[in-house]
Scaffold this motif. Sequence first.
Motif: not given
Length: 118
Positions: A64-68, A76-79, A84-91, A110-114
Motif C-alpha cells: 500500500h505504498f503512496r508517494l506525495t 513523503m512515502l507512506q506504506y 510475514a506471519d501478519g504480526s506487528r502491523p505498522a503504518l 516513523q513507524g506506528t503500530p497499526a
Amino acid sequence: MLLEKLRLLERSLHGDRRNDREWLERLLHPEFREITRSGVIVDRSETITSLLSEKIASSIISSHFRLTEMAVGCVMLQYRTSYADGSRPALRSSCWLCSEEGQWSLFFHQGTPAAFGA
C-alpha cells in the motif's frame, strides 16, 4: 517511475541490506532521524548500530505504498508493513531527499503500530 524507485530503496531496508554498513551509510541522510515503532527518537548512528546488531531479521512484508511530493526533491512515502506471519502491523512514513547529483537519501522515518483493521 519515482514511486517504484523509492519503494525498492525502502524495501532494501527490510532485507539483507539491513546488515550492510556501507549501504546504510549511503542510503541514510547524514541528518537522519527516526521515531521508532515504540516511540523513541534515534539518529543515524543509533539506527545503523541497531540494524547491524540484529542477529536474525524477521521477514518484513510491505504494501500500500503512496508517494506525495512535498517540494522539489522532497517526497513523503507512506506504506504498511507486517511480519510475514501478519504480526506487528505498522503504518510507516518516510521522508526522502534528492541531492543535486540525483541520489535519494532517507531523511526521516516513523513507524506506528497499526490499529486493528486500519
